[in-house]
Design a protein around this motif. Structure first.
Motif, PDB file in Angstrom:
ATOM      1  N   THR A   1     -19.503 -14.341 -14.210  1.00  0.00           N
ATOM      2  CA  THR A   1     -18.187 -14.294 -14.349  1.00  0.00           C
ATOM      3  C   THR A   1     -17.627 -15.705 -14.897  1.00  0.00           C
ATOM      4  N   SER A   2     -18.271 -16.810 -14.728  1.00  0.00           N
ATOM      5  CA  SER A   2     -17.936 -17.981 -15.315  1.00  0.00           C
ATOM      6  C   SER A   2     -18.190 -18.251 -16.772  1.00  0.00           C
ATOM      7  N   ALA A   3     -19.525 -17.846 -17.265  1.00  0.00           N
ATOM      8  CA  ALA A   3     -19.887 -18.170 -18.630  1.00  0.00           C
ATOM      9  C   ALA A   3     -19.607 -17.189 -19.622  1.00  0.00           C
ATOM     10  N   GLN A   4     -19.714 -15.985 -19.110  1.00  0.00           N
ATOM     11  CA  GLN A   4     -19.623 -14.763 -19.975  1.00  0.00           C
ATOM     12  C   GLN A   4     -17.965 -14.694 -20.952  1.00  0.00           C
ATOM     13  N   PRO A   5     -16.842 -14.843 -20.200  1.00  0.00           N
ATOM     14  CA  PRO A   5     -15.622 -14.817 -20.956  1.00  0.00           C
ATOM     15  C   PRO A   5     -15.752 -15.736 -22.193  1.00  0.00           C
ATOM     16  N   PRO A   6     -15.959 -17.164 -21.981  1.00  0.00           N
ATOM     17  CA  PRO A   6     -15.641 -18.011 -22.998  1.00  0.00           C
ATOM     18  C   PRO A   6     -16.918 -17.774 -24.120  1.00  0.00           C
ATOM     19  N   THR A   7     -18.006 -17.430 -23.829  1.00  0.00           N
ATOM     20  CA  THR A   7     -19.070 -16.970 -24.775  1.00  0.00           C
ATOM     21  C   THR A   7     -18.560 -15.530 -25.649  1.00  0.00           C
ATOM     22  N   CYS A   8     -17.840 -14.748 -25.108  1.00  0.00           N
ATOM     23  CA  CYS A   8     -17.657 -13.692 -25.525  1.00  0.00           C
ATOM     24  C   CYS A   8     -16.343 -13.781 -26.706  1.00  0.00           C
ATOM     25  N   VAL A   9     -15.662 -14.830 -26.194  1.00  0.00           N
ATOM     26  CA  VAL A   9     -14.297 -15.307 -27.228  1.00  0.00           C
ATOM     27  C   VAL A   9     -14.870 -15.992 -28.472  1.00  0.00           C
ATOM     28  N   VAL A  10     -15.698 -16.939 -28.274  1.00  0.00           N
ATOM     29  CA  VAL A  10     -16.605 -17.818 -29.094  1.00  0.00           C
ATOM     30  C   VAL A  10     -17.326 -16.622 -30.128  1.00  0.00           C
ATOM     31  N   ALA A  11     -17.819 -15.714 -29.709  1.00  0.00           N
ATOM     32  CA  ALA A  11     -18.642 -14.806 -30.393  1.00  0.00           C
ATOM     33  C   ALA A  11     -17.746 -13.896 -31.162  1.00  0.00           C
ATOM     34  N   SER A  12     -16.608 -13.496 -30.587  1.00  0.00           N
ATOM     35  CA  SER A  12     -15.495 -12.700 -31.294  1.00  0.00           C
ATOM     36  C   SER A  12     -15.022 -13.484 -32.552  1.00  0.00           C
ATOM     37  N   ILE A  13     -14.606 -14.932 -32.337  1.00  0.00           N
ATOM     38  CA  ILE A  13     -14.179 -15.731 -33.336  1.00  0.00           C
ATOM     39  C   ILE A  13     -15.508 -15.864 -34.469  1.00  0.00           C
TER      40      ILE A  13
ATOM     41  N   LEU B   1     -14.812 -14.833 -38.195  1.00  0.00           N
ATOM     42  CA  LEU B   1     -15.105 -16.157 -39.611  1.00  0.00           C
ATOM     43  C   LEU B   1     -16.017 -15.484 -40.477  1.00  0.00           C
ATOM     44  N   SER B   2     -17.097 -14.602 -40.064  1.00  0.00           N
ATOM     45  CA  SER B   2     -18.123 -14.194 -40.904  1.00  0.00           C
ATOM     46  C   SER B   2     -17.395 -13.110 -41.739  1.00  0.00           C
ATOM     47  N   PHE B   3     -16.862 -12.354 -41.210  1.00  0.00           N
ATOM     48  CA  PHE B   3     -15.973 -11.421 -41.924  1.00  0.00           C
ATOM     49  C   PHE B   3     -15.280 -12.018 -42.991  1.00  0.00           C
ATOM     50  N   ALA B   4     -14.299 -12.937 -42.551  1.00  0.00           N
ATOM     51  CA  ALA B   4     -13.706 -13.605 -43.599  1.00  0.00           C
ATOM     52  C   ALA B   4     -14.393 -14.266 -44.745  1.00  0.00           C
ATOM     53  N   LEU B   5     -15.575 -15.004 -44.400  1.00  0.00           N
ATOM     54  CA  LEU B   5     -16.234 -15.420 -45.336  1.00  0.00           C
ATOM     55  C   LEU B   5     -17.158 -14.441 -46.320  1.00  0.00           C
ATOM     56  N   SER B   6     -17.226 -13.366 -45.754  1.00  0.00           N
ATOM     57  CA  SER B   6     -17.941 -12.306 -46.838  1.00  0.00           C
ATOM     58  C   SER B   6     -17.023 -11.956 -47.939  1.00  0.00           C
ATOM     59  N   TYR B   7     -15.763 -12.243 -47.874  1.00  0.00           N
ATOM     60  CA  TYR B   7     -14.867 -12.122 -48.920  1.00  0.00           C
ATOM     61  C   TYR B   7     -14.644 -13.300 -50.034  1.00  0.00           C
ATOM     62  N   ARG B   8     -15.549 -14.236 -49.911  1.00  0.00           N
ATOM     63  CA  ARG B   8     -15.412 -15.207 -50.884  1.00  0.00           C
ATOM     64  C   ARG B   8     -16.327 -14.696 -51.923  1.00  0.00           C
ATOM     65  N   ARG B   9     -15.860 -15.173 -53.257  1.00  0.00           N
ATOM     66  CA  ARG B   9     -16.421 -14.866 -54.474  1.00  0.00           C
ATOM     67  C   ARG B   9     -17.866 -15.504 -54.701  1.00  0.00           C
ATOM     68  N   ASP B  10     -18.733 -14.635 -54.631  1.00  0.00           N
ATOM     69  CA  ASP B  10     -20.222 -15.436 -55.109  1.00  0.00           C
ATOM     70  C   ASP B  10     -20.366 -15.152 -56.640  1.00  0.00           C
ATOM     71  N   THR B  11     -21.320 -16.436 -56.763  1.00  0.00           N
ATOM     72  CA  THR B  11     -21.789 -16.489 -58.304  1.00  0.00           C
ATOM     73  C   THR B  11     -23.140 -16.287 -58.188  1.00  0.00           C
ATOM     74  N   ASP B  12     -23.456 -16.401 -59.528  1.00  0.00           N
ATOM     75  CA  ASP B  12     -24.744 -15.831 -59.857  1.00  0.00           C
ATOM     76  C   ASP B  12     -25.856 -16.857 -59.390  1.00  0.00           C
ATOM     77  N   PRO B  13     -26.793 -16.787 -58.423  1.00  0.00           N
ATOM     78  CA  PRO B  13     -27.648 -17.634 -58.008  1.00  0.00           C
ATOM     79  C   PRO B  13     -28.323 -18.400 -58.885  1.00  0.00           C
ATOM     80  N   ARG B  14     -28.525 -17.614 -60.143  1.00  0.00           N
ATOM     81  CA  ARG B  14     -29.370 -18.364 -61.198  1.00  0.00           C
ATOM     82  C   ARG B  14     -28.358 -19.650 -61.791  1.00  0.00           C
TER      83      ARG B  14
END
Length: 96
Positions: free
Chosen positions: A45-57, A61-74
């Motif tokens: 009850t004390s550690a789960q809520p903040p951990t879930c909030v940070v996991a959601s954030i 952020l992961s979703f937002a980063l997936s929209y960046r334009r990728d360049t050719d790895p070469r």
């Protein structure tokens, strides 16, 4: 620009939510070893809520980063090694 801000925030959120998960698991394991059901419930009850909030954030952020334009790895390899030879340029532009 946004990538420079989001990438460190994403990395920090991953570290924090993984640490939160470790705290939950270790705390509950200690409660089980002590045979204290109240301890196990209190850790959740004390550690789960903040951990879930940070996991959601972290997920957002992961979703937002997936929209960046990728360049050719070469091209990134060329920039890192400084290889700008004509042969390398032909290899990059030649379809595989």
């Amino acid at each position: 620009m946004a990538h420079r801000l989001l990438q460190p925030l994403f990395r920090l959120s991953v570290i924090v939510f993984l640490l939160g998960g470790v705290i939950i698991v270790l705390g509950q394991a200690i409660g089980i070893l002590l045979g204290d059901a109240q301890w196990v419930a209190e850790v959740e009850t004390s550690a789960q809520p903040p951990t879930c909030v940070v996991a959601s954030i972290c997920g957002i952020l992961s979703f937002a980063l997936s929209y960046r334009r990728d360049t050719d790895p070469r091209e990134n390899a060329d920039a890192a090694t400084g290889d700008r030879s004509p042969e390398r340029a032909a290899a990059v532009t030649r379809p595989e």
